[in-house]
Design a protein around this motif. Sequence first.
Motif, PDB file in Angstrom:
ATOM      1  N   LEU A 105      24.901 -35.338 -48.838  1.00  0.00           N
ATOM      2  CA  LEU A 105      24.720 -33.936 -48.683  1.00  0.00           C
ATOM      3  C   LEU A 105      23.285 -33.496 -48.881  1.00  0.00           C
ATOM      4  O   LEU A 105      22.930 -32.231 -48.678  1.00  0.00           O
ATOM      5  CB  LEU A 105      25.229 -33.177 -49.828  1.00  0.00           C
ATOM      6  CG  LEU A 105      26.717 -33.184 -50.053  1.00  0.00           C
ATOM      7  CD1 LEU A 105      27.257 -32.705 -51.382  1.00  0.00           C
ATOM      8  CD2 LEU A 105      27.595 -32.890 -48.853  1.00  0.00           C
ATOM      9  N   LEU A 154      33.488 -28.646 -45.941  1.00  0.00           N
ATOM     10  CA  LEU A 154      32.707 -29.550 -45.425  1.00  0.00           C
ATOM     11  C   LEU A 154      32.289 -29.509 -43.950  1.00  0.00           C
ATOM     12  O   LEU A 154      33.333 -29.257 -43.224  1.00  0.00           O
ATOM     13  CB  LEU A 154      33.102 -31.058 -45.586  1.00  0.00           C
ATOM     14  CG  LEU A 154      32.896 -31.507 -47.157  1.00  0.00           C
ATOM     15  CD1 LEU A 154      33.388 -32.930 -47.293  1.00  0.00           C
ATOM     16  CD2 LEU A 154      31.443 -31.537 -47.594  1.00  0.00           C
ATOM     17  N   THR A 207      24.496 -36.296 -42.500  1.00  0.00           N
ATOM     18  CA  THR A 207      24.637 -35.337 -43.524  1.00  0.00           C
ATOM     19  C   THR A 207      25.593 -34.326 -43.433  1.00  0.00           C
ATOM     20  O   THR A 207      25.831 -34.197 -42.018  1.00  0.00           O
ATOM     21  CB  THR A 207      23.124 -34.851 -43.586  1.00  0.00           C
ATOM     22  OG1 THR A 207      23.375 -33.800 -45.016  1.00  0.00           O
ATOM     23  CG2 THR A 207      23.026 -33.957 -42.532  1.00  0.00           C
ATOM     24  N   HIS A 213      27.422 -30.456 -44.764  1.00  0.00           N
ATOM     25  CA  HIS A 213      27.082 -29.254 -45.349  1.00  0.00           C
ATOM     26  C   HIS A 213      28.018 -28.932 -46.158  1.00  0.00           C
ATOM     27  O   HIS A 213      29.287 -28.917 -45.825  1.00  0.00           O
ATOM     28  CB  HIS A 213      26.761 -28.149 -44.167  1.00  0.00           C
ATOM     29  CG  HIS A 213      26.565 -26.947 -45.013  1.00  0.00           C
ATOM     30  ND1 HIS A 213      25.256 -26.458 -45.652  1.00  0.00           N
ATOM     31  CD2 HIS A 213      27.253 -25.727 -44.987  1.00  0.00           C
ATOM     32  CE1 HIS A 213      25.321 -25.298 -46.091  1.00  0.00           C
ATOM     33  NE2 HIS A 213      26.617 -24.851 -45.827  1.00  0.00           N
ATOM     34  N   LEU A 214      28.107 -28.839 -47.474  1.00  0.00           N
ATOM     35  CA  LEU A 214      29.335 -28.325 -48.425  1.00  0.00           C
ATOM     36  C   LEU A 214      29.243 -26.861 -48.681  1.00  0.00           C
ATOM     37  O   LEU A 214      27.956 -26.221 -49.113  1.00  0.00           O
ATOM     38  CB  LEU A 214      28.962 -28.907 -49.789  1.00  0.00           C
ATOM     39  CG  LEU A 214      29.831 -28.472 -50.950  1.00  0.00           C
ATOM     40  CD1 LEU A 214      31.197 -29.075 -50.554  1.00  0.00           C
ATOM     41  CD2 LEU A 214      29.117 -29.217 -52.272  1.00  0.00           C
TER      42      LEU A 214
END
Length: 122
Positions: free
Chosen positions: A62, A81, A69, A71-72
């Motif tokens: 994250l 996600l 990577t 994104h949360l």
Amino acid sequence: MRPLFQLLRRAVKPRFQVAFVGEDFPSPLPNRTLVITVDGSLALAAGMRCPCGCGDDVLLNLLADQRPTWHLTVRNGRASLSPSVWRTSRCGAHFWLRDGRVEWTADQRNQLVKDVRAWFAR
């Protein structure tokens, strides 16, 4: 027939809970839970059991300065996600986690079977 199939898929589609922990993932990762490791207020990584039912752990970075990577976003205790998660080894699962639910991508076969398998893996 198609609306009935979609209703059945929604009924068995498991919802993932969210758990925040320190810098280390618990072993084993709990079923139907997205575990987020944090350092203070910084989310470091996300981990979950693969929703296809294969039993493997899926660990996702994250941190924006490392690749790949994700994104949360967490709203009302439900995680999303982006981009999608695509396991290129072993089971080959390809899915989105949206609002706490697994949404299989169009390229996945046997989506209902995977949803049912994940439902009973709790």
